[in-house]
Write an enzyme that holds these catalytic residues in place. Sequence first.
Site, PDB file in Angstrom:
ATOM      1  N   SER A  54      23.070   7.809 -55.858  1.00 30.51           N
ATOM      2  CA  SER A  54      21.882   7.133 -56.388  1.00 30.51           C
ATOM      3  C   SER A  54      20.792   8.157 -56.650  1.00 30.51           C
ATOM      4  O   SER A  54      20.897   9.325 -56.256  1.00 30.51           O
ATOM      5  CB  SER A  54      21.367   6.062 -55.409  1.00 30.51           C
ATOM      6  N   TYR A 104       9.743  14.128 -42.229  1.00 25.18           N
ATOM      7  CA  TYR A 104      10.399  14.480 -43.488  1.00 25.18           C
ATOM      8  C   TYR A 104       9.840  15.801 -44.026  1.00 25.18           C
ATOM      9  O   TYR A 104      10.586  16.687 -44.448  1.00 25.18           O
ATOM     10  CB  TYR A 104      10.178  13.349 -44.485  1.00 25.18           C
ATOM     11  N   SER A 148      10.995  19.059 -51.214  1.00 27.27           N
ATOM     12  CA  SER A 148       9.957  18.106 -51.603  1.00 27.27           C
ATOM     13  C   SER A 148       8.620  18.801 -51.593  1.00 27.27           C
ATOM     14  O   SER A 148       8.352  19.666 -50.746  1.00 27.27           O
ATOM     15  CB  SER A 148       9.932  16.931 -50.617  1.00 27.27           C
ATOM     16  N   THR A 198      12.584   6.957 -57.407  1.00 25.64           N
ATOM     17  CA  THR A 198      13.946   6.832 -56.901  1.00 25.64           C
ATOM     18  C   THR A 198      14.041   5.643 -55.948  1.00 25.64           C
ATOM     19  O   THR A 198      13.020   5.172 -55.434  1.00 25.64           O
ATOM     20  CB  THR A 198      14.363   8.100 -56.146  1.00 25.64           C
ATOM     21  N   LYS A 221      11.729  19.368 -44.682  1.00 20.62           N
ATOM     22  CA  LYS A 221      11.718  19.982 -46.003  1.00 20.62           C
ATOM     23  C   LYS A 221      11.152  21.404 -45.958  1.00 20.62           C
ATOM     24  O   LYS A 221      11.601  22.291 -46.685  1.00 20.62           O
ATOM     25  CB  LYS A 221      10.920  19.116 -46.982  1.00 20.62           C
TER      26      LYS A 221
END
Length: 344
Positions: A54, A220, A194, A255, A224
Site C-alpha cells: 500500500s 516514530y 521522514s 497515504t 527515523k
Amino acid sequence: MADLPGLIDGALEFPVAPSFTRVGYSARRALFHWTDLDDYDLRDRVVAVTGATSGLGRAAAEQLASDGATVIVVGRNPAKTDRTVAELCTATGNDRISAVIADLGDLASVRAAAAEILTAHDRLDVLVHNAASLSHERRTAPDGTELTVATQVVGPFLLTTLLLDRLRAATPATPGVAETAGTAGPGRVVTVSSGGMYSAPCTVAGLQMDAASYNGTKQYALAKRAQVTLNEVWADHVTDGSVVFQCMHPGWADTPGVAEALPTFRRIVGPLLRDTRQGADTMVWLAADDGEPVEASGRFWLDRRVRPIHRLRSTARSDTPEVRRALWEWVVATSGQDPIPAPG
C-alpha cells in the site's frame, strides 16, 4: 543568474511547508527537468521493496515493475501481499513480480524472508526499506524491543546484513563514467525516512520511549532519525563501492498510514499533500538512475536533491561520533548479526 533553479529550490526548502507539499515536488520537477520515471529500462534489475502492499511502497513497486524490473513485494499479510502481486502483474503486464512474507519487527521472520530471497534470486540489485507504521500505543516486538524501533531500525538492519553479499554481487559501475538507463551499477540500499526526523536527536539511551512517556509521533521521529544516521554509518563501513546506501524522505504524502495515524494533519494539509506516486518518485529514482544515486554513498535526499540531515542545533549537537558508534553497536547486538565482523 547561473543557478536560479538552485536558488528557487533553496527558497522552497527553507520554510519546510512548501518544500514538503506537492508544491515543492511540482516546482522541482519543472525546474530541474527530471527524467520521467517511465523512461528507465530496468529489465536487468532485481528489486526488493518492503511495505509494498500500500501507499508509497506500492506506488514504487508498480513503477519499478512498469519499467521492467523483477520486483519482490515484501509484505506482512500473506493474503494482501499475494493480492498486491496479482494486481501489479495485471496493471504492468510484468509477470516477474513475486511475494515474500516478512514481519520486519520479528527477527525470525526477517531471517526467513532473507533466506527465501536468497534461494529464489541469484542476484539482487536494490533493497528498498519502505515498511513503516506509526502507533499511538506502545507495543513491543517478540524480542522485547519497542515495535516502531524493531520494525524500522533493527529489522531493516538485519535484512540488509543478511542480503549484503548478494547486493555486493551486483555488477559494479565504472566510477566517473556516465551510464545509460538500464545498466546495472553497484548494489543499492534505499531507506525511506521522514522529514519528521528533523525534530529528533540522535540517541541510543533515548531511542525507545517507555510506557510512561510514550508518544507515537515522537517515537516514530526517533526511529527515523536512527535510520538516517545508520545510512551514513553503513556508508562509512562499506567503502569498496560494491554497495551504495541512500536515504530519502518523501515529503508529506497522502497515504493510508497518514490517514490512519495523523487524521488531523491530513485534514489540515488536505489538497497540498503529495499523491503516492509523487511521494515515491525519489525512491524509484534512487533505485533506477545510474548518475547521482551511485556517485557517492550515505546521502539524504528529497526530490532528487541531497539535503542536510540536521536543521536544528540541538539535533546536530546530539550527533557525535560516540553516539553513532554506540548506535551501530546496539543495533548489531539487538539484531544478533554483525555485517562487518572483526578479523579472526
